[in-house]
Design a protein around this motif. Sequence first.
Motif, PDB file in Angstrom:
ATOM      1  N   ALA B 204      21.710   9.497  94.948  1.00  0.00           N
ATOM      2  CA  ALA B 204      23.074   9.419  95.448  1.00  0.00           C
ATOM      3  C   ALA B 204      23.032   9.614  96.946  1.00  0.00           C
ATOM      4  N   GLN B 205      23.747   8.797  97.677  1.00  0.00           N
ATOM      5  CA  GLN B 205      23.895   9.046  99.116  1.00  0.00           C
ATOM      6  C   GLN B 205      25.378   9.236  99.355  1.00  0.00           C
ATOM      7  N   ASP B 206      25.754  10.449  99.594  1.00  0.00           N
ATOM      8  CA  ASP B 206      27.151  10.837  99.558  1.00  0.00           C
ATOM      9  C   ASP B 206      27.261  12.121 100.380  1.00  0.00           C
ATOM     10  N   SER B 207      28.214  12.168 101.293  1.00  0.00           N
ATOM     11  CA  SER B 207      28.329  13.377 102.111  1.00  0.00           C
ATOM     12  C   SER B 207      29.219  14.428 101.474  1.00  0.00           C
ATOM     13  N   TYR B 208      29.689  14.180 100.295  1.00  0.00           N
ATOM     14  CA  TYR B 208      30.608  15.132  99.672  1.00  0.00           C
ATOM     15  C   TYR B 208      29.956  15.845  98.481  1.00  0.00           C
ATOM     16  N   ILE B 209      29.441  15.059  97.539  1.00  0.00           N
ATOM     17  CA  ILE B 209      28.897  15.597  96.294  1.00  0.00           C
ATOM     18  C   ILE B 209      29.869  16.614  95.693  1.00  0.00           C
ATOM     19  N   ASN B 210      31.134  16.294  95.768  1.00  0.00           N
ATOM     20  CA  ASN B 210      32.122  17.204  95.197  1.00  0.00           C
ATOM     21  C   ASN B 210      32.176  17.123  93.682  1.00  0.00           C
ATOM     22  N   PHE B 211      31.595  16.082  93.143  1.00  0.00           N
ATOM     23  CA  PHE B 211      31.670  15.919  91.682  1.00  0.00           C
ATOM     24  C   PHE B 211      30.735  16.864  90.956  1.00  0.00           C
ATOM     25  N   LEU B 212      29.809  17.426  91.714  1.00  0.00           N
ATOM     26  CA  LEU B 212      28.796  18.268  91.075  1.00  0.00           C
ATOM     27  C   LEU B 212      29.258  19.720  91.101  1.00  0.00           C
ATOM     28  N   ASN B 213      29.298  20.329  89.941  1.00  0.00           N
ATOM     29  CA  ASN B 213      29.673  21.736  89.859  1.00  0.00           C
ATOM     30  C   ASN B 213      28.487  22.593  90.304  1.00  0.00           C
ATOM     31  N   PRO B 214      28.627  23.328  91.391  1.00  0.00           N
ATOM     32  CA  PRO B 214      27.474  24.104  91.885  1.00  0.00           C
ATOM     33  C   PRO B 214      26.910  25.065  90.845  1.00  0.00           C
TER      34      PRO B 214
END
Lengths: 595, 1081
Positions: B204-214
């Motif tokens: 994935a090349q994405d500056s957010y990665i908000n979809f991933l639950n830490p």
Amino acid sequence: MKIVTKHPLVFAVSLMATVAAGWGCKDFLEKASEPLGTLDQNTLLNKAGVEGSLLSAYRILDCTSQFQPDWGCAASNWVWGSVTSDDAYKGSESTDQPPIDDIEQYHWSTGKSEDYLNTKWRGVYEGVSRANATLSLLKQVQEAKPGEIDEETANGIRGEAVFLRAHYHFEAWRMWGNVPYYREDDTDFKKPNLQSDAVVTEILKDLDEAIGLLPTGPRNGQKGRADQWTAKAYKGRLQVYAGQFADALTTLREVQSAGPYALETSFDKVWTGYSDEANGKETIFAYQASSNDGETNGNNANYGERLNFPHSGSPFGCCGFHQPSQNLVNYFRVDAAGLPLALSDPSWNSNNANFTAANNTVAVDPRLDWTVGRDGVPYKDWGKHAASWIRAPAYGGTYSPKKNAHEKTSGAESSVGWVPTQLNSVNIHIFRYADLLLLLAEAEVEAGSPANAQTIVNQIRARAGVAVQGPGVDAAGAANRALIAVPINDPSITWATYRVGQYGGTWTQAEARDRVRAERRLELAMEGQRFFDLRRWGIAEQTLNDYIAVEKNRRTQLGAAEAFTQRHRYFPIPAIQIELSKSNGQNTLTQNPGW
Amino acid sequence: METMLGKHSFPHRRPHRLWAVGLSFLMALVLLGAVRGTALSQEISVTGTVTEKSGFPLRGVTVRATGTDATATTNQYGKYTILAPSSGELTFTLIGQKPGRASIGGRTTVDITLERISFLEEVVVTAYSESQKRSEITGAVSGVNVEQVQKRTGASVLQRLDAAVPGVTVDASGSPGSRSTVRIRGVSSFQNNDPLYIIDGVAAQDSYINFLNPNDIQSIQVLKDASAASIYGARASNGVVIIETTKRGASGPPKTTVRVRSGVASPVRGYDDILLTDPNAYYQVFKTSYENAGQAVPENIYGSPTSPTIPKYIWPNNCGPDEAAGVCSNVDPASYAYPDNLIMASSSGTNWWKEVFGPAYVGDYNVDVAGGSADNAYLVSANYFDQNGTAKYNRFQRGSLRVNTNFQRRKWSFGENLAVSTDRHNGGLPDDPTGYAEDGILGKNILMQPIVPVRDVAGNFASGKAVSLGNQSNPLKYAFAHKDDLTKNDRIFGSLFAGYDINSRFALRTRVGFNRTQGETSFFTPITPENSEPQTTNSNFENQNDTRDWAWSNTLKYLQNFNKHGVSVLVGQEVSKTTNRFLQGQCSGFIDTDVNSRYLSDVLCDASTKQVFSTGYENALLSFFGKADYNYANRYIATFTLRQDGSSNLGPDHRWGTFPAVGLGWRLSQESFMRDNKTFSDVMLRFGWGLTGNQSIPSGRIVAQYSGDRGDTYYDIAGSNSSVAAGYRLTALGNPDLKWEENNSLNMGADITLFSGKVDLVVDVYQRKTNNLLFAPQNPATAGIAAPAIVNVGKMKNTGIDFSIGHRSTSWSVNFNGSHYSNEIESIDGDADFFYGPISTRFGNQVINQVGQPIGAFYGYKTEGLFRDDADVAAHAQQDGAQPGRIKFKDVNGDGQITLADRTIIGTPHPDFTAGLDVGFYRGAWDLTATVFGTFGNDIFENQKEFYVFREFSTNVRKDLLNNSWTPDRPNAKYPRLDVSDTYSSALSDFYVEDGSYVRLRSVQLGYNVPSKYIRFLQATRVYLQAENLFTITGYDALDPALPAANITQAAGDVRDQYRGIDRGSYPSNRMFSLGIVTSF
């Protein structure tokens, strides 16, 4: 499963081979490499493509919408031709668009001026480049699809593109003098600049070619297009600018006697938002603005002028730029004969106070109130201009620009965009017939026939007296088109005494020169011409230094102006363009002297 | 508008939110207390002590009884008590220790000693989900302390990587759900420097990665150099971050873990700390500025300068069209009409910051269930994350669900990782203004003078309509008007995988990854009749963005050990494709502005203004790769990697790039002369060289593109004044010879364990050289404005060092990491030796990319103080507008005049050194951990001085401006003379450049592990109190020295690295206090 377990390696290798073969075929990458949602050159290799390319070359006559954030390439040249001259101040307040302060105060080598200069440079060369792109596309279509475009059309397209190329180079030349010239076969975009005279020769060559190719009327009857007469008129303009008065006389006299142009019947029809009056006989070449054309930001609706409206207390709301100078307003005063006071009374410029409707006994040329918004005077059909329309009177003075403003009842106002009240479809004159007549008058003066100049000046003055600013609104305060322009002696006029007289007697050459120049200022004030005229006449240095000497007491910020000197003859070429044009580490563009 | 305002009440958020924090916490406790564990029969109570080799008791060891779900944790004395079957077995696990195992055999006391895992024995996941021991890795690979990461509170895991890894920097704003700029070892390209993220094997090349639950993350590895990263060749030149969510090895009955955290965030600092809030004080600045300029002081607001007063009304500023300008005294409030006749009273001092910014509630709720047995493992996890912005009316919410499964069936293994998430971002307040500074809510905050009231006499929003009050929008109105603006992202991300172990030596793996995003945005622009530059027509736009990525990879692994030789070979093939379609529409003149009426329909808005367009792109990659590891006696290690990638973005003849890498390792401690060394217990020396590639440019740039736009190329050729005909132009030049940008990287490092494992030290030095830099050099204007072709020119170099040193004992731990890099542009193209930054501010472009300098250096005049007097002016080089009290610029080229040629490099946004410090103290059931981040030597271009010092657009000003500006008595003042006609001192210069160094206590957490005797039914419960950004030590005197990168994309791609360290009003960092509980049963 058995095969797998027995011959696992066979399976593995064959699986990978299958995968590799499936995806390894060239098509997979090839197919994904094409741009989506754009056109390629092949799609445009036809008549529609060439015509479309030509339209984009016209569109960039005003390029502010694409060259944000500055207003350096507005079609009207208000920054370069007006604010730099004695016609206008930057206006608004000091903290808005400070780069224009630097330009107004002749600090042209600063970074802020540089940004604006670069915008203008980019704008004109984008025009050149779109014209050239049209020409090369046309050539390719003619080679690849011989029957696609008939010869007449092809000549018309070619003629228009060559004309536009000449126009954009003329703009560059008038700004910078020594500029490079580009034609469609050029592939090296780092060419050295030509000397000013050589640029004239090149522009003339293109104009002559255009004259040879273009039909006598606009192609397809579309009024925005240049035709043979446009190119001829433009040629005369260039000849006057270049001081080739004898040639100019021939060219311009032909346009005067045989061309399709005439003055509008009254001055209010020259700058107007009424589309039924746009593109009348006075229009030689204009930027065709349009509003409410389906574009959602109002980009086609005179984006370049959008700052140049009265400010927050007015119906326009913003932004109070390009304000007429006190000097200009004073210049419209006339003597008892209705002739410019400036030519007869040395104290013509003594009034420092806000010149309002309260001064209604002081006689003025009626063109004042088509050019300048003044307190208490009706502003077209928007009601009376008021003090609250002015953004910062101590800074920008008390007057508003007016020519570019649309009439309320004209329907020219945009309904979209940021502050759409200051976006409209008023066409911007790039060259109009009165301008041409006055250039002809100059040529007549210089060629030794001042009587012909006198006739022209009187013709223009006669038109100026046909109609004056009327109340614009009815008794109930409703805008009314019929009340915008009224006869000069109309009883409804309470805000001014209008007077415009004819010159009698016989003119000497020197008198003629002064009077033609005075008339040119009155007629074309605020139209982005004045600075270039002063420079052309060789009187910029004296006029502008004198102007600042007086005006700095009215607008204190002008006290910081740099003396106008020889180097201001040309604007500096943007430093960034000199850098970008380096070839093998060497500059190919030479900076103008003194910068 | 009136109805719009009337309909909605304004929620009183602050007390409400605070209440919610406590309530949710209590609810969680009650909920958890209600769950009962199940008891087993025939159990005995077992106690014991767990110690490390040295005899020191181990605290926090998880003790499990196999076959039951009984769990216990050791206390500070290493003691535990557990109910377990008398014939069962106990397992002991603690991070950093090798797991222990003991049979109970009827004993009631079971003591055990655990052995520490040395740093080099740790097993980490590197390429293609293969695990390796650290001692087998020859590249620069840093593991992230996931425990620390999970203690931070950012919505995205990326925001939490800050300070965690040497050589990795993270910049994000305080905006909820903010974008993060992660950079590994400097900047290697003019555009697109985002690392590649491999999440469970899917790129994935994405500056957010908000979809991933830490909270789902099990491990994060950062591959920093080419010898480690080149297996990912094509996109690896900016480094690779490998994130694994899979909970491997979880076996036993279902174990449920609940994590709840509630907190309150507030901005670290506000503009009310910096700007005036008193109109009288503002008037003094205003008046002085005019008087010093010799100009008349405008009287329309405060009246005569001899007797200024705060007027009753600021609008209207006169009473009628024929009235002279001046203060209007006889306003009739009854004549108020919206929007045509507004009346605004004056404010005695509006604190605009407090009106817009304030404390905001943040909540994070997680439940997961994990379990499995010998042949299966699963994790089901759900998350709801809710973060309100500190600016009013903006909020980020995320819901996500993850299902990871893993099955073994003889030689087969298969499973999936699947995450489904939705995030919603309300308020439309971007991380940073994408246009001018004043376009963002921070800028609008500066632009408002304190005399302007928040609301007008009828309760509608007010603004500075009157002359001299500036020309921007009410920031609270801006926030309110955008409260229904919604950005939604729905994501399905995951993979299916299968493996087949052919025999003990060969193993096959295949994986199909997918990443599907659907985004939606709507953005409403209200009318603003209260502004001096009013917006008279409302409008709304909405768009939909649909991106589909898929990738399929296949690998074959071969493993062979004979005698002391270990060989492992991985060969593979991968294919991936991305397609995107973007659809946008807009319309103006909505009859009803309610959110439910904002649809693009002819009947709802002015149909003639409706416009719709769509765009798209696609690109594909095809790759073949192989990796061979050779290991002799765990002493000499060699790794060879070769990858070939084909990219659709590049020219047909240059599509394929080959990326080799070599890594060599020498585990010195295995040599006889080093064995039993008391100081150096373990030493590994590493060397790596490799090439990686970059092709992250927009697709389709190998051919020339033609296009047009109704507002750009269309023209009213017929002179109708109301319609346009289609026109076209060249919009982008193509380059059929586009080839790979290559990053040539050299790394040398050492992993050293000292003093029998008490101290771990990792040091790496590196050099990264980028060749064939993909770049679109600006053409001279004579070539037209079409986007220039992207070409392979330019070279850039990064050299640096990064290190970490750590100690961990049972009572305390510390880890310090530091890094330094220096970036240099070595060449641009044949002719130019510089190009300017991507965007200009109001006063010009302050960024230059110049050969010999780092990317994004600041550019402008050098200052030499202020002109003292006329003599000083006369003695100085000729300078436009020079006057006493104005800024004096240095005549750098010595030609006697100040011109553009005197501009020079005046600063750099790159730090000299960045450091992270983690410390932990463990005492009984209590623990205290803290993370400190520091950056040193970086400059900030404080662009907001355009406004709060130079008052561009009549903005508010700094509190200290009046008393620190030049007067003849204050010749060395901090600020130039107040002067409205001084348009000169504001020229871009080092006056704007400030030291951006700071040290910040990023987070501190106090935790208490509740002994099970207090909560009988729960196996392990932890409660904690946490604070973030508690204090910052900095000399930077503006809002926040931690600046996010601007969001700038141009025809050649994302160019944010050319515009770093410029403070133009980005959403400030938050200070956050939260309370959390983690419990499992």
